[in-house]
Enzyme design. Structure first.
Site, PDB file in Angstrom:
ATOM      1  N   CYS A 190       8.369  10.098   8.509  1.00 44.74           N
ATOM      2  CA  CYS A 190       7.195   9.232   8.351  1.00 44.74           C
ATOM      3  C   CYS A 190       7.375   7.844   8.964  1.00 44.74           C
ATOM      4  CB  CYS A 190       6.854   9.105   6.882  1.00 44.74           C
ATOM      5  SG  CYS A 190       6.655  10.695   6.070  1.00 44.74           S
ATOM      6  N   HIS A 212       3.111   0.988   3.643  1.00 44.16           N
ATOM      7  CA  HIS A 212       3.332   2.426   3.764  1.00 44.16           C
ATOM      8  C   HIS A 212       2.437   3.147   2.753  1.00 44.16           C
ATOM      9  CE1 HIS A 212       5.309   5.998   5.087  1.00 44.16           C
ATOM     10  NE2 HIS A 212       5.826   6.263   3.896  1.00 44.16           N
ATOM     11  N   GLU A 268       7.899  -0.036  -2.917  1.00 46.49           N
ATOM     12  CA  GLU A 268       7.429  -0.875  -1.812  1.00 46.49           C
ATOM     13  C   GLU A 268       6.900  -2.207  -2.336  1.00 46.49           C
ATOM     14  OE1 GLU A 268       4.716  -0.792   2.238  1.00 46.49           O
ATOM     15  OE2 GLU A 268       4.387   0.777   0.735  1.00 46.49           O
ATOM     16  N   LYS A 328      -3.897   4.690   4.312  1.00 48.61           N
ATOM     17  CA  LYS A 328      -3.724   6.095   3.918  1.00 48.61           C
ATOM     18  C   LYS A 328      -4.723   6.497   2.843  1.00 48.61           C
ATOM     19  CE  LYS A 328       1.221   6.590   5.062  1.00 48.61           C
ATOM     20  NZ  LYS A 328       1.535   5.221   5.525  1.00 48.61           N
ATOM     21  N   HIS A 365      -1.958  10.808   4.731  1.00 50.21           N
ATOM     22  CA  HIS A 365      -0.655  10.462   5.305  1.00 50.21           C
ATOM     23  C   HIS A 365      -0.411  11.322   6.543  1.00 50.21           C
ATOM     24  CE1 HIS A 365       3.343   9.336   5.949  1.00 50.21           C
ATOM     25  NE2 HIS A 365       3.878   9.529   4.749  1.00 50.21           N
ATOM     26  N   PHE A 382      11.339  10.115   4.538  1.00 48.93           N
ATOM     27  CA  PHE A 382      12.367  10.982   3.993  1.00 48.93           C
ATOM     28  C   PHE A 382      13.652  10.769   4.803  1.00 48.93           C
ATOM     29  CE2 PHE A 382       9.697  14.695   2.038  1.00 48.93           C
ATOM     30  CZ  PHE A 382       9.170  13.796   1.119  1.00 48.93           C
TER      31      PHE A 382
END
Length: 411
Positions: A161, A301, A312, A333, A338, A397
């Site tokens: 991502c 994000h 975050e 998003k 996403h 990830f």
């Protein structure tokens, strides 16, 4: 070091294709998420996604389309849109001073699954000879370079991502170092497939708000229950400043900072208090040569998962201190879902448009504030506000983080 500006935008998203449509989608808080139509998702825990419903058949000859996985198709559409937006001619674009760095998180998932079915039902000797050329992650960069004659620096970023931001950051550095004058860069993803939805669902990462798809992605809300998968591409034209000025290019924004970091913590969970994200944000600010107080907007994000949004937020508060309370923060998003490897590139475009137009995109579906997340998330409606610097966060990830800093362009 050379200065680098964004002169072309090619967003391909569930809320709009092309720069104008994407900007309008953000301004109006358009929802791009609905029940999955691409396949029968009735047996899955999550049955919602941000699918692109526009008819894309007109962009390709049918014979050509059959030889391209959807993630490559989306990248090619995005590159054509970005080039058209930049005003570059074919002659100006082609050559050794023009390159490509386009990434993807997972590559040709649709082709993988189709050909796996062929192998199981008919035998591996019946698998398409185009299987490998269609699935490998570098084919977006490869096809874009071939289509436009880009014989300069070329590579592919694959950092889940964080891919889109990483690709743009690497292209930015390529131009900074004088290795190219023009770079087509960004990310593309087309992973709304049974195996993707199945795996993410079994991981408990996706929202299961199937009875209300339009509100399933609700970053930073107390009732957030997982992310919503989207598809699309974000391709931009980056250009060395003097090269852009010499041809009278329209400049959308300047790229001034980029940094990456690793959480070195867990394969999927963010480090506590966003420690790895803090490292990347501080390094990006240092690379840009600015203080936290100069940043007015962060495109977060903001995945709508409990752990990501909390950590975050804590990272932003740690990096920005007292200024965090004055920052405008939002997650696009909430509208697009996403887009995995394309997310950071789409969100860099959102930042550039916010800086250029003085309109900050909202976090839609901000229904119930979470008292543990005390920031200004631009709830539900776009905001008219001029800022000079914007930060775009991408976390992945594997604990890989990428952060971009953009500056408003003033003639």
């Amino acid at each position: 070091m050379k200065r680098v500006v964004m002169t072309g935008m090619g967003p391909v998203t569930p809320i709009g294709i092309g720069a104008a449509a994407f900007a309008e989608g953000q301004r109006t808080g358009r929802n791009g998420i609905s029940l999955i139509e691409g396949f029968d998702a009735s047996k899955f825990a999550c049955r919602v996604a941000g699918e692109i419903r526009d008819d894309l058949s007109g962009y390709f000859d049918p014979r050509e389309a059959k030889r391209l996985d959807r993630f490559v198709q989306l990248a090619l559409i995005g590159s054509d849109l970005a080039i058209a937006d930049s005003g570059l001619s074919a002659e100006e674009l082609s050559g050794e001073q023009s390159g490509t760095i386009i990434g993807t998180g997972v590559g040709g998932m649709e082709t993988w699954e189709d050909q796996l079915t062929v192998a199981v039902l008919k035998g591996a000797n019946r698998v398409s000879p185009m299987f490998i050329p269609m699935i490998i992650c570098n084919m977006a960069s490869g096809h874009v370079a071939m289509r436009h004659g880009l014989t300069g620096p070329s590579s592919t970023v694959v950092t889940a991502c964080a891919t889109g931001s990483g690709a743009i950051g690497d292209a930015y550095r390529t131009i900074q170092l004088g290795l190219a004058d023009i770079m087509l860069t960004g990310g593309s993803e087309a992973a709304i497939t049974p195996m993707s939805i199945g795996s993410f669902s079994n991981m408990k990462a996706l929202s299961t708000r199937n009875d209300s798809p339009e509100t399933a992605s609700r970053p930073f809300s107390a009732s957030r229950d997982g992310f919503v998968l989207g598809e699309g591409a974000g391709i931009v034209v980056l250009e060395e400043l003097e090269h852009a000025l010499s041809r009278g290019a329209r400049i959308h924004a300047e790229i001034v900072g980029y940094a990456t970091s690793a959480d070195a913590y867990h394969i999927t969970m963010p480090a506590p208090e966003g420690r790895g994200a803090q490292v990347a944000m501080r390094a990006a600010l240092k690379n840009a040569g600015i203080t936290p107080e100069q940043v007015g907007y962060i495109n977060a994000h903001g995945t709508s998962t409990p752990a990501n949004d909390l950590n975050e937020t804590l990272a932003i508060m740690a990096v920005y201190g007292e200024h965090a309370g004055k920052l405008a923060v939002s997650s696009t998003k909430s509208m697009t879902g996403h887009l995995l490897g394309a997310a950071g590139a789409i969100e860099a475009i959102a930042c550039a448009q916010a800086l250029r137009d003085g309109v900050l995109p909202p976090t839609i579906n901000y229904i119930d504030p979470d008292p543990a997340l005390p920031l200004d998330f631009i709830p539900n409606e776009a905001r008219t506000q001029q800022v000079d610097y914007a930060m775009s966060n991408s976390f992945a990830f594997g604990g890989q983080n990428a952060v971009l800093v953009l500056k408003r362009w003033v003639e």
